[in-house]
Every structure is written in C-alpha cells, then in structure tokens.
Design a protein around this motif. Structure first.
Motif, PDB file in Angstrom:
ATOM      1  N   PRO A  91      24.276  15.348   6.505  1.00 30.76           N
ATOM      2  CA  PRO A  91      25.227  16.170   5.738  1.00 30.76           C
ATOM      3  C   PRO A  91      24.711  16.552   4.358  1.00 30.76           C
ATOM      4  CG  PRO A  91      26.004  13.883   5.956  1.00 30.76           C
ATOM      5  CD  PRO A  91      24.847  14.041   6.885  1.00 30.76           C
ATOM      6  N   GLU A  92      23.852  15.720   3.789  1.00 35.04           N
ATOM      7  CA  GLU A  92      23.323  16.019   2.452  1.00 35.04           C
ATOM      8  C   GLU A  92      22.486  17.302   2.426  1.00 35.04           C
ATOM      9  OE1 GLU A  92      24.207  11.730   2.847  1.00 35.04           O
ATOM     10  OE2 GLU A  92      23.010  13.157   4.027  1.00 35.04           O
ATOM     11  N   GLY A  93      21.991  17.715   3.601  1.00 38.22           N
ATOM     12  CA  GLY A  93      21.158  18.905   3.676  1.00 38.22           C
ATOM     13  C   GLY A  93      21.927  20.183   3.942  1.00 38.22           C
ATOM     14  N   ARG A  94      23.238  20.081   4.095  1.00 35.88           N
ATOM     15  CA  ARG A  94      24.038  21.262   4.413  1.00 35.88           C
ATOM     16  C   ARG A  94      24.095  22.206   3.206  1.00 35.88           C
ATOM     17  NH1 ARG A  94      27.171  21.434   8.767  1.00 35.88           N
ATOM     18  NH2 ARG A  94      28.723  22.742   7.716  1.00 35.88           N
ATOM     19  N   GLY A  95      24.044  23.494   3.487  1.00 34.08           N
ATOM     20  CA  GLY A  95      24.196  24.494   2.440  1.00 34.08           C
ATOM     21  C   GLY A  95      22.908  24.939   1.784  1.00 34.08           C
ATOM     22  N   TYR A  96      21.813  24.251   2.077  1.00 33.81           N
ATOM     23  CA  TYR A  96      20.534  24.624   1.460  1.00 33.81           C
ATOM     24  C   TYR A  96      19.872  25.764   2.224  1.00 33.81           C
ATOM     25  CZ  TYR A  96      20.345  20.659  -1.756  1.00 33.81           C
ATOM     26  OH  TYR A  96      20.597  19.779  -2.776  1.00 33.81           O
ATOM     27  N   GLY A  97      19.333  26.707   1.467  1.00 29.44           N
ATOM     28  CA  GLY A  97      18.531  27.773   2.029  1.00 29.44           C
ATOM     29  C   GLY A  97      17.261  27.904   1.206  1.00 29.44           C
ATOM     30  N   GLY A  98      16.422  28.863   1.577  1.00 29.65           N
ATOM     31  CA  GLY A  98      15.182  29.033   0.831  1.00 29.65           C
ATOM     32  C   GLY A  98      14.721  30.477   0.842  1.00 29.65           C
ATOM     33  N   PHE A  99      14.158  30.925  -0.287  1.00 28.14           N
ATOM     34  CA  PHE A  99      13.618  32.278  -0.369  1.00 28.14           C
ATOM     35  C   PHE A  99      12.130  32.192  -0.655  1.00 28.14           C
ATOM     36  CE2 PHE A  99      12.627  36.330  -2.484  1.00 28.14           C
ATOM     37  CZ  PHE A  99      13.059  37.188  -1.486  1.00 28.14           C
ATOM     38  N   PRO A 100      11.291  32.698   0.261  1.00 27.73           N
ATOM     39  CA  PRO A 100       9.837  32.578   0.104  1.00 27.73           C
ATOM     40  C   PRO A 100       9.251  33.601  -0.864  1.00 27.73           C
ATOM     41  CG  PRO A 100      10.346  33.704   2.154  1.00 27.73           C
ATOM     42  CD  PRO A 100      11.666  33.347   1.541  1.00 27.73           C
ATOM     43  N   VAL A 101       8.323  33.140  -1.679  1.00 26.46           N
ATOM     44  CA  VAL A 101       7.589  34.012  -2.604  1.00 26.46           C
ATOM     45  C   VAL A 101       6.101  33.721  -2.442  1.00 26.46           C
ATOM     46  CG1 VAL A 101       7.204  34.680  -5.005  1.00 26.46           C
ATOM     47  CG2 VAL A 101       9.502  34.034  -4.242  1.00 26.46           C
ATOM     48  N   GLY A 102       5.332  34.747  -2.183  1.00 28.59           N
ATOM     49  CA  GLY A 102       3.888  34.585  -2.027  1.00 28.59           C
ATOM     50  C   GLY A 102       3.165  34.875  -3.330  1.00 28.59           C
ATOM     51  N   ILE A 145      14.478  27.294  -3.893  1.00 25.79           N
ATOM     52  CA  ILE A 145      15.701  26.712  -3.346  1.00 25.79           C
ATOM     53  C   ILE A 145      16.894  27.633  -3.564  1.00 25.79           C
ATOM     54  CG2 ILE A 145      17.312  24.771  -3.509  1.00 25.79           C
ATOM     55  CD1 ILE A 145      14.902  23.140  -4.652  1.00 25.79           C
ATOM     56  N   ILE A 146      17.695  27.804  -2.536  1.00 27.82           N
ATOM     57  CA  ILE A 146      19.004  28.455  -2.649  1.00 27.82           C
ATOM     58  C   ILE A 146      20.056  27.440  -2.217  1.00 27.82           C
ATOM     59  CG2 ILE A 146      20.512  30.254  -1.734  1.00 27.82           C
ATOM     60  CD1 ILE A 146      18.102  32.054  -1.451  1.00 27.82           C
ATOM     61  N   LYS A 147      21.075  27.281  -3.038  1.00 26.64           N
ATOM     62  CA  LYS A 147      22.130  26.334  -2.696  1.00 26.64           C
ATOM     63  C   LYS A 147      23.434  26.753  -3.364  1.00 26.64           C
ATOM     64  CE  LYS A 147      21.317  22.983  -6.417  1.00 26.64           C
ATOM     65  NZ  LYS A 147      21.037  21.549  -6.714  1.00 26.64           N
ATOM     66  N   LYS A 148      24.506  26.074  -3.030  1.00 28.56           N
ATOM     67  CA  LYS A 148      25.797  26.351  -3.650  1.00 28.56           C
ATOM     68  C   LYS A 148      25.740  25.959  -5.126  1.00 28.56           C
ATOM     69  CE  LYS A 148      28.278  25.355   0.653  1.00 28.56           C
ATOM     70  NZ  LYS A 148      29.208  24.415   1.340  1.00 28.56           N
ATOM     71  N   GLY A 149      26.341  26.798  -5.970  1.00 30.56           N
ATOM     72  CA  GLY A 149      26.383  26.504  -7.392  1.00 30.56           C
ATOM     73  C   GLY A 149      27.728  25.923  -7.783  1.00 30.56           C
ATOM     74  N   GLU A 150      27.760  25.299  -8.954  1.00 31.64           N
ATOM     75  CA  GLU A 150      29.018  24.724  -9.432  1.00 31.64           C
ATOM     76  C   GLU A 150      30.032  25.820  -9.734  1.00 31.64           C
ATOM     77  OE1 GLU A 150      28.242  22.222 -12.742  1.00 31.64           O
ATOM     78  OE2 GLU A 150      26.952  20.830 -11.632  1.00 31.64           O
ATOM     79  N   LYS A 151      29.525  26.954 -10.270  1.00 32.88           N
ATOM     80  CA  LYS A 151      30.427  28.040 -10.632  1.00 32.88           C
ATOM     81  C   LYS A 151      30.188  29.290  -9.799  1.00 32.88           C
ATOM     82  CE  LYS A 151      30.781  26.493 -15.453  1.00 32.88           C
ATOM     83  NZ  LYS A 151      30.603  26.880 -16.883  1.00 32.88           N
ATOM     84  N   LYS A 152      29.158  29.263  -8.965  1.00 31.05           N
ATOM     85  CA  LYS A 152      28.817  30.418  -8.145  1.00 31.05           C
ATOM     86  C   LYS A 152      28.785  30.027  -6.675  1.00 31.05           C
ATOM     87  CE  LYS A 152      25.958  32.646 -11.713  1.00 31.05           C
ATOM     88  NZ  LYS A 152      24.631  33.223 -12.031  1.00 31.05           N
TER      89      LYS A 152
END
Length: 543
Positions: free
Chosen positions: A303-314, A445-452
């Motif tokens: 469950p700790e890994g829920r909500g995480y995404g990722g945006f790749p940059v080369g 890293i992309i994840k849920k923000g406290e205010k966003k």
C-alpha cells in the motif's frame, strides 16, 4: 494540451489494452516484459527449486552495491543475492557517461539553493546534501583504509566545483548565496570573485577572449570531486563476490514478486541468457533498479507504493577529448538552469576522468523518451499507469507547462543549437572538437501532493513496506552521491532491531564515525572528519 498530458492520454489507451492481461511471461528475444501484479502471482510450478536468501538486491548500480557492502560489513553471515538485468555491473544509470559524475555536495549546484518569491534564499537542501555527501566520503574512506577498495584515484579525483553566472541579477544572487554559506564549516572554504583576473586563474578556458564588459562571477570550492560511480560500484561488487554468502547474477530480469504469509517475498527471476526461470525466496527485497524500480514497486502491491508515478527525462552530452582543449580546464562549472528545466539539465562544463582518460563534458541536454531505463522498453511509461496514479499523473502534467516547453525546445535542438549553448561557457568551441553522446535516463517522481492532486518531485525518495520486508528507491539527483546516507536510512527502517544492537552500533560508528550525529550541528567533528576524508581519498591537493 501539454506534451505530458498527450503522453498520458496515449498511455491510458495502451494501459486499457494490456493491463488486464499481464501474464507472468517474458517475450523471448524482446526487451518488453509483461508481468502480473504481485498479489495475483501464481506459485512456481515444476521441478525448479526455490532458493532462500536473507537479502535480495534488484539492480547492480550504486545503491544496491552500497547497501550490499553495508549489510555485509554489519553481518557477514547474511545470505545476499544481487540480480541485474544487464550483463555487467553498473551498466545503466551508474555508468560514467550515464550521469554527471559530480560528487554532489551543494558546492556548485544552484538549484539546491532556490530563491523564494520574497528574494530570500533557501539553503536547507544544500546543507543537507553537503552533510550526506560527507557520510559517503566516510564510508569510502573506511573501505579504502581496510583494503576493500582499490586506490581512491580509480573512482574519485579532486576537481574544483564552481558556480558561474552571467548578468547583474545572477551575480547579485550568487554573492548573496555566498554570504549565507561562507561562515559555516560545510562551506567555509568557498571563495567568491567577480574579478576577471581571478576568474582567469580559476577557469581559463571559460574566460578566454571574454570581453571585460561581461558581468560574470563565480564561487569556487577547491576540493570538489569527480566520481566515477560505475567504477566505484564495480569495485564494491568485486569485493562482495569474494565473500562466502554473496551471489551475483547477471542477465536476470525480475518478472514477478509476491509477499508470503510470513512477510518474506517469493521472487520470479528470468535468466535471459539461459532462457529459464529461477525462484528466490527473500526475507528482505531492495528495489534499486533505477527507473525500473517503480514498475517493480507497483507489482509488489504494497500500500505504501500506491499513487506513485514517474516521468522519464533523457539526456545528451557534448564530449571533447582533444588534449589541447582538455588541458585548459580543470573544474566542474555549473550555471543557472533555464526556467522549467529539470535539475539533471542544469548546464555544466566538467572535467571528467573516464577509463583513465581526462575528457570535457558539456550538458546535459534534456530529451524525452518513454523508456524508464536507457536499455529499457518504449512501453515503460505506458505500462506504469495504474488507477491509483492516474489523477496525480494528469494533475502533474497540467501543472508543469514550463517543463513541457523546455523539453520541446531541447528535443528540437540541432547540433548548431547545442554548440550555441556551449559557446556561452566556451566562446571558441568548434563543433568538430565535440561529439554527441547519449546520457542515462532519469525518472522523476510523480505523487499526490499535500495541497495538489499531483506533483512532480525532483530528488530521491525511499518507499518501504510497513513491515520492513521491502524497500524501493525512486527518483534521481543527487542520487549516488548520497547513496550511503540513503542506504543507512533503508537499514534503519527495515532492520530496526538489528540496528539497535550493540554489535551493529559499534560497526556503524567504525564505518561512519559521524553516525548518529548531525554534522551541521557539530563543527569540531565536521572539521575532523572532512580533514580525514580528504587525506585518505587524496582530494585536497590543489591550491
């Protein structure tokens, strides 16, 4: 619609096509692996035995080799297995040309001291990274002194760190930054100058034929470092391979992992050379596979890994190995990032030592690819979408228009455009002296923000299961430079009882004398440790 949003839309379509049909299989001869989620994994069948280990390290880069060395030193009886997708240790993000090679200490990286809206400068990150890098230096010094690593010059060399800025506004910012840092032990040896004569002593190549009317300034820390993290990781791996309870397996892809009732993990591994499956039961699993860590974290189902995404940059480098040019520059010189640029794309002109040869590298120039690894699949981004991270991914995309614009500009840049960027640092640069090379992939890293609903986060982050049975490292810079401090936190989270023991406490203090102390709050200890590290690693010999 932004570039990120467009990619997300395509990804959703792709995800809907494949997400319900993720069989545990590998497509022979392909780099694309379709894998089932951990909680739906099938138990292994057939005659293949399940091997048991105490620790399974996924990935053979700077993070996994550091964690392996720390754990092996703390308890030599631990059965440790390391699996790596490629055919060589540290061939991905950790390899020399795939990263900046900067020993990130906050000396020259201006993005670590951002300017607030009110004009004030936030120095907290610079102080933290500086102290964390000193922790890495302590551990490397210990390994060198114990004969567990070779000569320091095989992986670390003294290269002064400079921040170099153009124009009155940036000069004023740099001067203000210097005033805030100079009275601390961490940055007490930093120098500032806006005098062209002094700057010519520090960076003759950059100042050559520069008009006296140019408003420029720099700060300099003489004992900055160039670190070949690939050679460092391979050195640690060589030592580990000589130990009785360590097993390194190359050309292995983790295709599935499932948590057992006793909180251990059953991990399905595919041997790409032999074309067969292997099953490993591990009490603790570390996912240190660079951009490949996020998909595996998702498949673990914790469950700790829920909500995480990722945006790749080369990224791409311009490289020069012409001795007549290389010999005129001995420094890592960082400028200011363009608006919207990710941290890994801050422009810098660096002295590097790679395979025993000095070179100059300029860049990196950011690029975009849907791969999460340089040797990954173009489906990496698409197959990382999950119902729990769709909203954060879309929200982060809509909130980062400047990044989108910046990436489009970088992707469209031709050789002439890249050389124009280089000319700002080195006015006499000629295209024929510089070759273009592909750098590594980074997954922000992309994840849920406290205010966003979602935010794009730069830096590194550790995500661990509440029971301490699994931990994953996500993100990028400062990455390998702070590997020891980050892996110590993994050990504290996942081996809490062992860390409390007298034996582990004694060993930790032996390896890292400042363990348990805040170096930024103990000036005397900081001075003592820095002096020792610089002497052992031979990184303070230049004036």
């Amino acid at each position: 619609m932004t570039l990120i949003s467009l990619v997300i839309s395509i990804a959703i379509i792709t995800y809907l096509c494949v997400s319900g049909f993720f069989d545990t299989k590998v497509l022979p001869g392909s780099e694309v692996f379709f894998i089932s989620s951990g909680h739906n994994a099938d138990s292994p069948t057939g005659s293949k035995a399940v091997e048991s280990v105490d620790v399974l390290l996924v990935g053979a880069g700077a993070m996994s080799t550091t964690l392996g060395m720390l754990l092996q030193q703390l308890d030599p009886s631990l059965r440790i297995c390391m699996v790596e997708k490629l055919d060589r240790v540290a061939k991905e993000s950790t390899d020399a040309l795939n990263n900046a090679g900067t020993g990130h200490a906050g000396n020259c990286e201006l993005n670590y001291t951002p300017q607030n809206d009110d004009g004030s400068i936030d120095t907290k990150k610079a102080f933290k990274i500086n102290a964390d890098f000193e922790v890495s230096l302590q551990f490397w010094s210990h390994l060198v002194e114990k004969g567990l690593l070779g000569e320091p010059s095989t992986f670390i060399n003294q290269v002064p760190h400079l921040s170099f800025v153009f124009g009155k506004d940036d000069v004023d910012f740099l001067r203000k930054r210097y005033e805030l840092l100079k009275d601390s032990v961490a940055f007490g040896d930093m120098e500032f100058s806006d005098d062209h004569k002094k700057l010519k002593e520090w960076v003759p190549l950059i100042m050559k034929d520069r008009p006296a009317s140019d408003v420029v300034a720099a700060t300099r820390v003489r004992y900055g470092t160039d670190v070949n993290f690939g050679d460092l990781a391979r050195g640690m791996a060589r030592h580990l391979e000589q130990q009785d309870h360590f097993d390194l397996r190359l050309s292995r892809v983790v295709t599935n992992l499932r948590r057992n009732k006793d909180c251990s993990w059953l991990v399905d591994v595919y041997d790409t050379r032999q074309g067969k499956r292997e099953f490993i039961n591990a009490k603790f699993v570390f996912l240190g596979a660079g951009g490949g860590a996020l998909p595996l974290l998702q498949k673990s189902g914790i469950p700790e890994g829920r909500g995480y995404g990722g945006f790749p940059v080369g990224g791409q480098w311009l490289i020069c190995d012409n001795p007549k040019i290389v010999d005129q520059h001995l420094a890592k010189v960082y400028g200011n990032a363009e608006i919207g640029a990710p941290p890994m794309s801050v422009p810098h002109l660096d002295t590097r030592t790679i395979d025993g040869k000095r070179k100059l590298l300029f860049g990196p120039f950011a690029g975009f690819s849907t791969k999460y690894l340089k040797n990954g699949s173009y489906l990496d981004l698409f197959t990382s979408f999950r119902p729990d991270n769709l909203v954060p991914m879309i929200a982060a995309g809509m909130d980062n228009v400047p990044l989108t614009i910046y990436l489009i500009k970088e992707v469209l840049k031709d050789r002439k455009g890249r050389c124009q960027a280089l000319h700002r640092f080195y006015k006499e640069a000629k295209p024929e002296d510089w070759e273009l090379a592909i750098a590594g992939q980074r997954v922000q890293i992309i994840k849920k923000g406290e205010k966003k609903l979602g935010k794009l986060q730069f830096g590194t982050e550790v995500v661990s299961a509440s029971d301490g049975s699994l931990s994953a490292l996500l993100g990028a810079s400062p990455g390998a430079s702070t590997a020891v401090a980050v892996m110590l936190r993994v050990i504290e989270d996942c081996f809490p009882e062992e860390v409390k023991s007298e034996a582990w406490q004694k060993k930790l203090k032996e390896m890292i004398p400042s363990y348990g102390e805040d170096l930024n709050q103990n000036d005397e200890l900081f001075r003592k440790i820095r002096k020792h590290n610089n002497e052992v690693l031979n990184i303070d010999n230049l004036p």
